[in-house]
Design a protein around this motif. Structure first.
Motif, PDB file in Angstrom:
ATOM      1  N   THR A  93       0.831  -1.207   0.000  1.00  0.00           N
ATOM      2  CA  THR A  93       0.000   0.000   0.000  1.00  0.00           C
ATOM      3  C   THR A  93       0.865   1.255   0.000  1.00  0.00           C
ATOM      4  O   THR A  93       0.596   2.213  -0.730  1.00  0.00           O
ATOM      5  CB  THR A  93      -0.944  -0.004   1.225  1.00  0.00           C
ATOM      6  N   LEU A  94       1.901   1.251   0.808  1.00  0.00           N
ATOM      7  CA  LEU A  94       2.829   2.386   0.799  1.00  0.00           C
ATOM      8  C   LEU A  94       3.502   2.545  -0.566  1.00  0.00           C
ATOM      9  O   LEU A  94       3.694   3.656  -1.056  1.00  0.00           O
ATOM     10  CB  LEU A  94       3.889   2.204   1.885  1.00  0.00           C
ATOM     11  N   GLY A  95       3.852   1.430  -1.167  1.00  0.00           N
ATOM     12  CA  GLY A  95       4.536   1.477  -2.453  1.00  0.00           C
ATOM     13  C   GLY A  95       3.689   2.048  -3.569  1.00  0.00           C
ATOM     14  O   GLY A  95       4.220   2.484  -4.597  1.00  0.00           O
ATOM     15  N   GLU A  96       2.365   2.034  -3.397  1.00  0.00           N
ATOM     16  CA  GLU A  96       1.466   2.576  -4.413  1.00  0.00           C
ATOM     17  C   GLU A  96       1.318   4.090  -4.317  1.00  0.00           C
ATOM     18  O   GLU A  96       0.761   4.711  -5.225  1.00  0.00           O
ATOM     19  CB  GLU A  96       0.089   1.922  -4.280  1.00  0.00           C
ATOM     20  N   LEU A  97       1.786   4.698  -3.224  1.00  0.00           N
ATOM     21  CA  LEU A  97       1.609   6.130  -3.035  1.00  0.00           C
ATOM     22  C   LEU A  97       2.569   6.909  -3.932  1.00  0.00           C
ATOM     23  O   LEU A  97       3.709   6.501  -4.166  1.00  0.00           O
ATOM     24  CB  LEU A  97       1.850   6.505  -1.572  1.00  0.00           C
ATOM     25  N   THR A  98       2.106   8.044  -4.411  1.00  0.00           N
ATOM     26  CA  THR A  98       2.911   8.889  -5.291  1.00  0.00           C
ATOM     27  C   THR A  98       4.211   9.308  -4.603  1.00  0.00           C
ATOM     28  O   THR A  98       4.197   9.743  -3.448  1.00  0.00           O
ATOM     29  CB  THR A  98       2.122  10.145  -5.680  1.00  0.00           C
ATOM     30  N   GLY A  99       5.317   9.148  -5.319  1.00  0.00           N
ATOM     31  CA  GLY A  99       6.599   9.608  -4.804  1.00  0.00           C
ATOM     32  C   GLY A  99       7.373   8.594  -3.999  1.00  0.00           C
ATOM     33  O   GLY A  99       8.533   8.845  -3.649  1.00  0.00           O
ATOM     34  N   VAL A 100       6.785   7.431  -3.688  1.00  0.00           N
ATOM     35  CA  VAL A 100       7.489   6.402  -2.916  1.00  0.00           C
ATOM     36  C   VAL A 100       8.251   5.505  -3.885  1.00  0.00           C
ATOM     37  O   VAL A 100       7.657   4.746  -4.643  1.00  0.00           O
ATOM     38  CB  VAL A 100       6.521   5.579  -2.047  1.00  0.00           C
ATOM     39  N   ALA A 101       9.573   5.604  -3.860  1.00  0.00           N
ATOM     40  CA  ALA A 101      10.405   4.834  -4.779  1.00  0.00           C
ATOM     41  C   ALA A 101      10.664   3.420  -4.283  1.00  0.00           C
ATOM     42  O   ALA A 101      10.773   2.481  -5.074  1.00  0.00           O
ATOM     43  CB  ALA A 101      11.733   5.553  -5.007  1.00  0.00           C
ATOM     44  N   ALA A 102      10.794   3.245  -2.984  1.00  0.00           N
ATOM     45  CA  ALA A 102      11.038   1.927  -2.391  1.00  0.00           C
ATOM     46  C   ALA A 102      10.622   1.978  -0.932  1.00  0.00           C
ATOM     47  O   ALA A 102      10.662   3.034  -0.298  1.00  0.00           O
ATOM     48  CB  ALA A 102      12.510   1.531  -2.518  1.00  0.00           C
ATOM     49  N   VAL A 103      10.235   0.816  -0.394  1.00  0.00           N
ATOM     50  CA  VAL A 103       9.748   0.777   0.982  1.00  0.00           C
ATOM     51  C   VAL A 103      10.024  -0.583   1.598  1.00  0.00           C
ATOM     52  O   VAL A 103       9.952  -1.612   0.932  1.00  0.00           O
ATOM     53  CB  VAL A 103       8.232   1.107   1.037  1.00  0.00           C
ATOM     54  N   VAL A 104      10.366  -0.571   2.861  1.00  0.00           N
ATOM     55  CA  VAL A 104      10.483  -1.786   3.670  1.00  0.00           C
ATOM     56  C   VAL A 104       9.682  -1.565   4.942  1.00  0.00           C
ATOM     57  O   VAL A 104       9.851  -0.536   5.610  1.00  0.00           O
ATOM     58  CB  VAL A 104      11.956  -2.100   4.024  1.00  0.00           C
TER      59      VAL A 104
END
Length: 473
Positions: free
Chosen positions: A390-401
């Motif tokens: 869900t975080l990864g789908e947000l605008t501007g988020v290139a990568a997430v853990v």
């Protein structure tokens, strides 16, 4: 040639004849590598023979072992094949490991020979290097096991494991590739992005490419533009082999040229974020295929035509079962060296530690992420992979853990300068309050393993978040 399904190694598998039969067979003028120098099979055989003489002079014997601590290079390819052709074991250490890590591995595995660059290799974006090597004697001991190759796991969730695979096992995996629809064929090209020290680049790229007669073509630099230049360099069909990080590189090219020879991109490693897959599809006509595998087994399943994403179909000869939400893979013997852990392998089954499902009707396997991604918050179950996606789908988020560190914690790498408060507000519209991260940390670059996977080890993430420049709540 295509490997006969009844192919059997002579003796105990230490005879190096399999290298000639499975990897080096073919017409002498057939181009097999562009590194970037063009190397045909005749030249490759000559170079391998020269390396064999060097290794023999340094003390390598059949049944012995040699450490390769080399960057991707002609030297890596030729030394590796020379070690195997000598009937010896190759211990592959990523050239980016620290001296301390290398020393510990050498002291534990006690090779006869150590092969390293004469001079340190600079970092940067180069994918292949021109290097001189030094071949040093280390011990007179034979190899402790009969494995053809010894590798270290990626270490994305903790300390690396020492994994061994026999020549028979490697040949069987190459055979599996030949039976998978959609793999590159003779006369086609493999644009190789992952390191050949690790299983995807080693078997899926180098070994399969040599066997199938597909040219191996790494880009000059690890950038989106350079990858496209490698695809455009010849007219023959090209398959790009990489991991999700590499999809992001290609998706970052604003207006890529039309490339009819770009047939497919196949990715291994972690799951591909939906936003990244969509960005790729908007820019290219190439099929985005998926592959699932492990260092311990090699390729487990594929969806090379992108028909079942995120599910895959088990590769020929591989059996996958679901046990209490965990994926188990058939494996006749333990792949681990110096490790007796029945929680990882027992009775012919390898516990992958990946959460997933097997559809009883179709046999399709859906990978849900790491098994330890299931946590309890206030008595309520939360799947951290859902939070991460869900975080990864947000605008501007290139990568997430997203990890559980006393509470749900998110580590972000942003493509643009967005306030954390805005990201948290958008997340609140999509996830229930108990699923949302209590802490959000923004890093300039999220830590990655040498294979390009995002690191999920808590200690590494905490250290990176403590560096100057990180921010968060």
């Amino acid at each position: 040639m295509t490997i006969d399904s009844a192919f059997v190694l002579p003796g105990n598998g230490t005879d190096g004849g399999w290298v000639e039969d499975v990897l080096l067979a073919g017409q002498a003028d057939e181009i097999c590598l562009r590194l970037p120098a063009v190397i045909d099979r005749g030249m490759l055989r000559r170079l391998v023979s020269e390396r064999q003489s060097e290794l023999r002079d340094a003390g390598l014997r059949a049944g012995g072992s040699a450490v390769l601590r080399l960057p991707p290079s002609v030297a890596f390819v030729t030394h590796l094949l020379a070690i195997w052709r000598s009937g010896a074991q190759a211990i592959l250490l990523d050239h980016r490991l620290t001296d301390h890590e290398v020393r510990r591995a050498i002291e534990r595995l006690v090779p006869q020979v150590v092969v390293e660059p004469v001079r340190s290799v600079s970092g940067g974006l180069r994918t292949f290097h021109e290097i001189e090597t030094t071949v040093a004697s280390y011990s007179g001991h034979p190899a402790a096991t009969n494995h053809a190759v010894v590798q270290l796991s990626s270490g994305s969730t903790g300390p690396s494991k020492v994994i061994g695979r026999t020549a028979e096992d490697l040949i069987a995996e190459v055979q599996r590739y030949t039976q998978i629809p959609g793999v590159p064929l003779k006369g086609e090209r493999i644009v190789l992005l992952p390191s050949m020290v690790h299983v995807l680049g080693l078997v899926g790229g180098l070994l399969y490419g040599l066997h199938a007669g597909a040219e191996l073509v790494p880009p000059e630099r690890m950038t989106g533009d350079s990858i496209l230049q490698a695809i455009a360099a010849q007219d023959s069909p090209a398959t790009v082999l990489g991991v999700p990080f590499h999809i992001g590189l290609l998706a970052s090219v604003d207006q890529p040229p039309r490339l009819p020879q770009f047939r497919r991109m196949t990715t291994g490693g972690e799951l591909v974020q939906a936003a990244v897959a969509e960005a790729f599809a908007q820019r290219y006509d190439a099929v985005l295929g998926n592959m699932y595998g492990m260092t311990e087994v090699g390729v487990i399943g594929t969806d090379l035509f992108g028909q079942h994403r995120p599910a895959i179909r088990p590769a020929p000869g591989i059996e996958v079962r679901e046990v209490a939400g965990e994926l188990w893979v058939s494996r006749p013997e333990s792949p681990y060296i110096g490790l007796s852990d029945p929680t990882r392998w027992a009775d012919g089954w390898l516990r992958t530690r990946d959460a997933g499902e097997v559809d009883p009707q179709t046999g399709l396997v859906s990978i849900k992420g790491r098994l330890d991604s299931q946590v309890s918050v206030g008595g309520l179950k939360v799947d951290l992979t859902e939070v991460e996606a869900t975080l990864g789908e947000l605008t501007g988020v290139a990568a997430v853990v997203v990890v559980f560190d006393k509470w749900i914690t998110a580590y972000l790498q942003l493509a643009d300068d967005r306030p954390v408060a805005r990201i948290e507000a958008e997340l609140a519209e999509r996830l229930a309050s108990y699923k949302r991260p209590r802490s959000v940390r923004v890093l300039d670059q999220l830590p990655r393993t040498t294979t390009g996977k995002l690191v999920r080890d808590l200690t590494v993430l905490r250290t990176a978040a403590a560096l100057p420049g990180s921010a968060g709540t």
